[in-house]
Design a protein around this motif. Structure first.
Motif, PDB file in Angstrom:
ATOM      1  N   LYS A 231       0.812  -1.219   0.000  1.00 32.41           N
ATOM      2  CA  LYS A 231       0.000   0.000   0.000  1.00 32.41           C
ATOM      3  C   LYS A 231       0.844   1.266   0.000  1.00 32.41           C
ATOM      4  CE  LYS A 231      -3.851   0.530   0.325  1.00 32.41           C
ATOM      5  NZ  LYS A 231      -4.879   0.761  -0.721  1.00 32.41           N
ATOM      6  N   LYS A 232       2.042   1.203   0.526  1.00 32.27           N
ATOM      7  CA  LYS A 232       2.907   2.384   0.552  1.00 32.27           C
ATOM      8  C   LYS A 232       3.288   2.853  -0.845  1.00 32.27           C
ATOM      9  CE  LYS A 232       6.169   3.270   3.352  1.00 32.27           C
ATOM     10  NZ  LYS A 232       5.668   4.509   3.982  1.00 32.27           N
ATOM     11  N   GLU A 233       3.213   1.943  -1.833  1.00 32.13           N
ATOM     12  CA  GLU A 233       3.537   2.309  -3.211  1.00 32.13           C
ATOM     13  C   GLU A 233       2.348   2.929  -3.935  1.00 32.13           C
ATOM     14  OE1 GLU A 233       5.442  -0.768  -5.407  1.00 32.13           O
ATOM     15  OE2 GLU A 233       6.905  -1.213  -3.829  1.00 32.13           O
ATOM     16  N   ILE A 234       1.203   2.965  -3.283  1.00 31.70           N
ATOM     17  CA  ILE A 234      -0.026   3.594  -3.810  1.00 31.70           C
ATOM     18  C   ILE A 234      -0.345   3.060  -5.205  1.00 31.70           C
ATOM     19  CG2 ILE A 234      -1.292   5.769  -3.987  1.00 31.70           C
ATOM     20  CD1 ILE A 234       0.947   7.136  -2.525  1.00 31.70           C
ATOM     21  N   LYS A 235      -0.426   1.750  -5.320  1.00 28.34           N
ATOM     22  CA  LYS A 235      -0.781   1.097  -6.577  1.00 28.34           C
ATOM     23  C   LYS A 235      -2.191   0.526  -6.485  1.00 28.34           C
ATOM     24  CE  LYS A 235       3.900  -0.237  -7.995  1.00 28.34           C
ATOM     25  NZ  LYS A 235       4.781  -1.365  -8.395  1.00 28.34           N
ATOM     26  N   PRO A 236      -2.844   0.253  -7.638  1.00 31.51           N
ATOM     27  CA  PRO A 236      -4.178  -0.363  -7.607  1.00 31.51           C
ATOM     28  C   PRO A 236      -4.137  -1.700  -6.883  1.00 31.51           C
ATOM     29  CG  PRO A 236      -3.676   0.453  -9.801  1.00 31.51           C
ATOM     30  CD  PRO A 236      -2.406   0.558  -9.010  1.00 31.51           C
ATOM     31  N   GLU A 237      -5.161  -1.989  -6.105  1.00 36.22           N
ATOM     32  CA  GLU A 237      -5.171  -3.212  -5.302  1.00 36.22           C
ATOM     33  C   GLU A 237      -5.185  -4.474  -6.157  1.00 36.22           C
ATOM     34  OE1 GLU A 237      -8.486  -2.703  -2.775  1.00 36.22           O
ATOM     35  OE2 GLU A 237      -7.515  -1.196  -1.511  1.00 36.22           O
ATOM     36  N   LYS A 238      -5.724  -4.366  -7.375  1.00 32.71           N
ATOM     37  CA  LYS A 238      -5.742  -5.540  -8.246  1.00 32.71           C
ATOM     38  C   LYS A 238      -4.320  -5.992  -8.602  1.00 32.71           C
ATOM     39  CE  LYS A 238      -6.003  -3.324 -12.804  1.00 32.71           C
ATOM     40  NZ  LYS A 238      -6.767  -3.231 -14.075  1.00 32.71           N
ATOM     41  N   ASP A 239      -3.345  -5.051  -8.539  1.00 34.20           N
ATOM     42  CA  ASP A 239      -1.956  -5.419  -8.803  1.00 34.20           C
ATOM     43  C   ASP A 239      -1.459  -6.425  -7.769  1.00 34.20           C
ATOM     44  OD1 ASP A 239      -2.049  -3.659 -10.858  1.00 34.20           O
ATOM     45  OD2 ASP A 239      -0.646  -2.193 -10.017  1.00 34.20           O
ATOM     46  N   PHE A 240      -1.860  -6.217  -6.511  1.00 34.54           N
ATOM     47  CA  PHE A 240      -1.466  -7.126  -5.440  1.00 34.54           C
ATOM     48  C   PHE A 240      -2.071  -8.508  -5.671  1.00 34.54           C
ATOM     49  CE2 PHE A 240      -2.065  -9.159  -1.315  1.00 34.54           C
ATOM     50  CZ  PHE A 240      -0.810  -9.033  -0.751  1.00 34.54           C
ATOM     51  N   MET A 241      -3.353  -8.537  -6.039  1.00 36.90           N
ATOM     52  CA  MET A 241      -4.013  -9.820  -6.275  1.00 36.90           C
ATOM     53  C   MET A 241      -3.383 -10.558  -7.444  1.00 36.90           C
ATOM     54  SD  MET A 241      -8.052 -10.745  -6.827  1.00 36.90           S
ATOM     55  CE  MET A 241      -8.264  -9.837  -8.335  1.00 36.90           C
ATOM     56  N   GLU A 242      -3.095  -9.833  -8.530  1.00 34.84           N
ATOM     57  CA  GLU A 242      -2.507 -10.473  -9.705  1.00 34.84           C
ATOM     58  C   GLU A 242      -1.112 -11.013  -9.400  1.00 34.84           C
ATOM     59  OE1 GLU A 242      -2.722  -7.407 -12.623  1.00 34.84           O
ATOM     60  OE2 GLU A 242      -4.815  -7.818 -13.153  1.00 34.84           O
ATOM     61  N   LYS A 243      -0.317 -10.237  -8.659  1.00 36.14           N
ATOM     62  CA  LYS A 243       1.020 -10.702  -8.283  1.00 36.14           C
ATOM     63  C   LYS A 243       0.926 -11.920  -7.365  1.00 36.14           C
ATOM     64  CE  LYS A 243       3.853  -7.709 -10.228  1.00 36.14           C
ATOM     65  NZ  LYS A 243       4.885  -8.132 -11.224  1.00 36.14           N
ATOM     66  N   SER A 244       0.052 -11.824  -6.374  1.00 35.48           N
ATOM     67  CA  SER A 244      -0.094 -12.921  -5.420  1.00 35.48           C
ATOM     68  C   SER A 244      -0.522 -14.203  -6.115  1.00 35.48           C
ATOM     69  CB  SER A 244      -1.115 -12.534  -4.345  1.00 35.48           C
ATOM     70  OG  SER A 244      -1.235 -13.556  -3.386  1.00 35.48           O
ATOM     71  N   ALA A 245      -1.517 -14.090  -7.007  1.00 39.78           N
ATOM     72  CA  ALA A 245      -2.008 -15.262  -7.726  1.00 39.78           C
ATOM     73  C   ALA A 245      -0.950 -15.799  -8.688  1.00 39.78           C
ATOM     74  CB  ALA A 245      -3.281 -14.907  -8.486  1.00 39.78           C
ATOM     75  N   SER A 246      -0.236 -14.893  -9.335  1.00 41.36           N
ATOM     76  CA  SER A 246       0.800 -15.310 -10.288  1.00 41.36           C
ATOM     77  C   SER A 246       1.927 -16.056  -9.575  1.00 41.36           C
ATOM     78  CB  SER A 246       1.355 -14.084 -11.015  1.00 41.36           C
ATOM     79  OG  SER A 246       2.386 -14.453 -11.906  1.00 41.36           O
ATOM     80  N   TYR A 247       2.378 -15.527  -8.442  1.00 43.31           N
ATOM     81  CA  TYR A 247       3.432 -16.196  -7.673  1.00 43.31           C
ATOM     82  C   TYR A 247       2.936 -17.536  -7.142  1.00 43.31           C
ATOM     83  CZ  TYR A 247       5.680 -11.576  -7.709  1.00 43.31           C
ATOM     84  OH  TYR A 247       6.241 -10.383  -8.090  1.00 43.31           O
ATOM     85  N   PHE A 248       1.665 -17.571  -6.751  1.00 40.80           N
ATOM     86  CA  PHE A 248       1.080 -18.820  -6.258  1.00 40.80           C
ATOM     87  C   PHE A 248       1.111 -19.891  -7.338  1.00 40.80           C
ATOM     88  CE2 PHE A 248      -2.477 -21.673  -5.271  1.00 40.80           C
ATOM     89  CZ  PHE A 248      -2.214 -21.973  -3.949  1.00 40.80           C
ATOM     90  N   SER A 249       0.887 -19.494  -8.597  1.00 37.11           N
ATOM     91  CA  SER A 249       0.908 -20.463  -9.698  1.00 37.11           C
ATOM     92  C   SER A 249       2.311 -21.013  -9.919  1.00 37.11           C
ATOM     93  CB  SER A 249       0.385 -19.813 -10.990  1.00 37.11           C
ATOM     94  OG  SER A 249       1.305 -18.857 -11.497  1.00 37.11           O
ATOM     95  N   ILE A 250       3.318 -20.165  -9.741  1.00 33.47           N
ATOM     96  CA  ILE A 250       4.707 -20.635  -9.844  1.00 33.47           C
ATOM     97  C   ILE A 250       4.987 -21.628  -8.715  1.00 33.47           C
ATOM     98  CG2 ILE A 250       7.131 -19.941  -9.726  1.00 33.47           C
ATOM     99  CD1 ILE A 250       6.281 -17.247 -10.921  1.00 33.47           C
ATOM    100  N   GLY A 251       4.466 -21.293  -7.526  1.00 28.56           N
ATOM    101  CA  GLY A 251       4.616 -22.201  -6.398  1.00 28.56           C
ATOM    102  C   GLY A 251       3.969 -23.542  -6.661  1.00 28.56           C
ATOM    103  N   ALA A 252       2.858 -23.515  -7.413  1.00 30.93           N
ATOM    104  CA  ALA A 252       2.170 -24.766  -7.737  1.00 30.93           C
ATOM    105  C   ALA A 252       3.059 -25.675  -8.587  1.00 30.93           C
ATOM    106  CB  ALA A 252       0.868 -24.462  -8.474  1.00 30.93           C
ATOM    107  N   ILE A 253       3.820 -25.080  -9.495  1.00 27.16           N
ATOM    108  CA  ILE A 253       4.732 -25.875 -10.330  1.00 27.16           C
ATOM    109  C   ILE A 253       5.841 -26.480  -9.459  1.00 27.16           C
ATOM    110  CG2 ILE A 253       6.439 -25.769 -12.179  1.00 27.16           C
ATOM    111  CD1 ILE A 253       4.771 -23.698 -13.541  1.00 27.16           C
ATOM    112  N   ILE A 254       6.399 -25.655  -8.578  1.00 32.39           N
ATOM    113  CA  ILE A 254       7.440 -26.153  -7.677  1.00 32.39           C
ATOM    114  C   ILE A 254       6.884 -27.256  -6.782  1.00 32.39           C
ATOM    115  CG2 ILE A 254       8.961 -25.532  -5.748  1.00 32.39           C
ATOM    116  CD1 ILE A 254       9.199 -22.752  -6.995  1.00 32.39           C
ATOM    117  N   ALA A 255       5.655 -27.048  -6.287  1.00 30.47           N
ATOM    118  CA  ALA A 255       5.010 -28.056  -5.439  1.00 30.47           C
ATOM    119  C   ALA A 255       4.726 -29.330  -6.224  1.00 30.47           C
ATOM    120  CB  ALA A 255       3.716 -27.500  -4.855  1.00 30.47           C
TER     121      ALA A 255
END
Length: 406
Positions: free
Chosen positions: A129-153
């Motif tokens: 939030k300190k970077e004052i970016k749209p909240e959807k950016d956080f969701m997209e990053k979180s989901a995208s990283y989670f998908s990479i984690g799924a491959i590692i898992a």
């Protein structure tokens, strides 16, 4: 420290390494072979420790909000690692039944997890939030990283079944190493990052006359719904290996299955990538209900001969369940953070969410144990549990529509 690790790097490392990624795959047989405990013992321990941990979930969340979230996160994660090390050496230290010692360790471990729970999500979201970016950016990053984690898992899960055949404790050792990495990473999160931001938000809300800490039924319904989805994903996953074993499918097939179901997370997210910000709670519930109904295809297993064809059907059906896992583990943090962004008691709310989730998961473990004893069939236990969860979602949908919560 801030320059070395910003919120994206910290979130990336945290999301790509799933908790208990190695041991979860072989959890049931680990309890059976290494700790000499039955499935009934396993379900009882999981149910009891989750139930008792409820007593400290909300109080620990309040402590984090009141004092220091980073400190609570470090203490909780550090103590959990100690508990896992104790579990690792337990068979060498105690002879005879390990039920009570394992129960004690697991209860202590879940209490330490309660101390840590919710803090990372709040701290990382405040950094974002300190970077004052749209909240959807956080969701997209979180989901995208989670998908990479799924491959590692996926790869980790496959190797876990192979490593288990050579050294039973290796899966647990690898998970401990991952937790140590995550613990060390916590030290790079600023301790007082939230202070100025919270003061600004408080001043804004005071001017608007907003009561930031007042609970409402819509928020509680959101927490309950996401907790149920988590319960579905986590509870049914424990039955994957027993189901396949009961069908005389070799363990290495199970390793391949875990790789497939984790890859399904990545594929699903690639398909839904541009649609993720459009998701609403009602859509999550509808899709989850369809997925649960689809599990009925497993009834055909009794009419199919040959391990390969049985495995093929199971892989398709179990992979579909990863849609619910994507919702409950990949997107829940965003949905909750968005709903409580103007509140001061964020960690307390996350603790309330984990309390509800653990209560439901505890009940589901007890129920699985009862159903399995009654049917003496893991496949039918899985199907009955899927049917029960489907009925719960129907009730949620009807109630939520009536109150305009979804």
């Amino acid at each position: 420290m801030k320059q070395m690790f910003n919120w994206q790097k910290i979130l990336f490392i945290n999301r790509i390494f799933f908790d208990d990624t190695f041991i979860t795959v072989v959890e049931v047989i680990f309890f059976s072979i290494y700790l000499k405990l039955s499935f009934s013992n396993f379900s009882s321990i999981m149910g009891l420790c989750l139930l008792l941990s409820l007593l400290v979930q909300i109080p620990t969340g309040y402590l984090s909000d009141k004092f220091n979230r980073k400190l609570m996160l470090i203490i909780g994660n550090g103590a959990e690692i100690v508990c896992l090390l104790a579990l690792l050496f337990l068979p060498y230290l105690i002879k005879g039944s390990l039920f009570l010692p394992v129960l004690f360790i697991e209860i202590l471990r879940t209490r330490m997890l309660a101390l840590a729970s919710g803090n990372f999500e709040v701290l990382i979201f405040d950094m974002f939030k300190k970077e004052i970016k749209p909240e959807k950016d956080f969701m997209e990053k979180s989901a995208s990283y989670f998908s990479i984690g799924a491959i590692i898992a996926a790869v980790s899960g496959f190797f876990s079944t192979i490593l288990f055949s050579y050294l039973v404790i290796l899966s647990l050792i690898l998970d401990i190493l991952i937790k140590i990495i995550k613990l060390l990473l916590t030290f790079f999160i600023p301790s007082e990052e939230r202070t100025n931001y919270k003061r600004i938000e408080e001043e804004k809300n005071n001017k608007k006359g907003v009561k930031t800490n007042q609970l409402n039924y819509k928020l509680l319904f959101l927490l309950l719904s996401l907790a149920i989805l988590f319960c579905i994903s986590r509870g049914t996953f424990s039955l994957y290996q027993p189901v396949m074993t009961s069908l005389d499918i070799p363990l290495y097939y199970y390793g391949i299955l875990i790789m497939i179901v984790n890859l399904a997370i990545f594929i699903l997210l690639r398909i839904l990538k541009n649609k993720v910000p459009l998701f609403r709670l009602s859509i999550l519930l509808i899709i989850s209900f369809v997925v649960l109904v689809f599990q009925g295809v497993l009834v055909s297993e009794r009419f199919i001969s040959g391990n390969f064809f049985r495995f093929f059907i199971i892989a398709i059906v179990f992979s579909s369940m990863q849609t619910i896992r994507l919702f409950s583990e990949g997107l829940s943090s965003y949905f909750i953070n968005t709903a409580i962004k103007d509140r001061e008691d964020k960690t307390t709310i996350f603790s309330l969410y984990y309390t509800i989730a653990q209560l439901l998961l505890s009940a589901s473990f007890f129920l699985m144990g009862i159903v399995q004893k009654g049917t003496e069939n893991y496949l039918m236990t899985y199907l009955y549990m899927s049917a029960i969860f489907a009925l719960i979602i129907i009730v949620l949908g009807i109630y939520g529509r009536g109150k305009k919560y979804v």
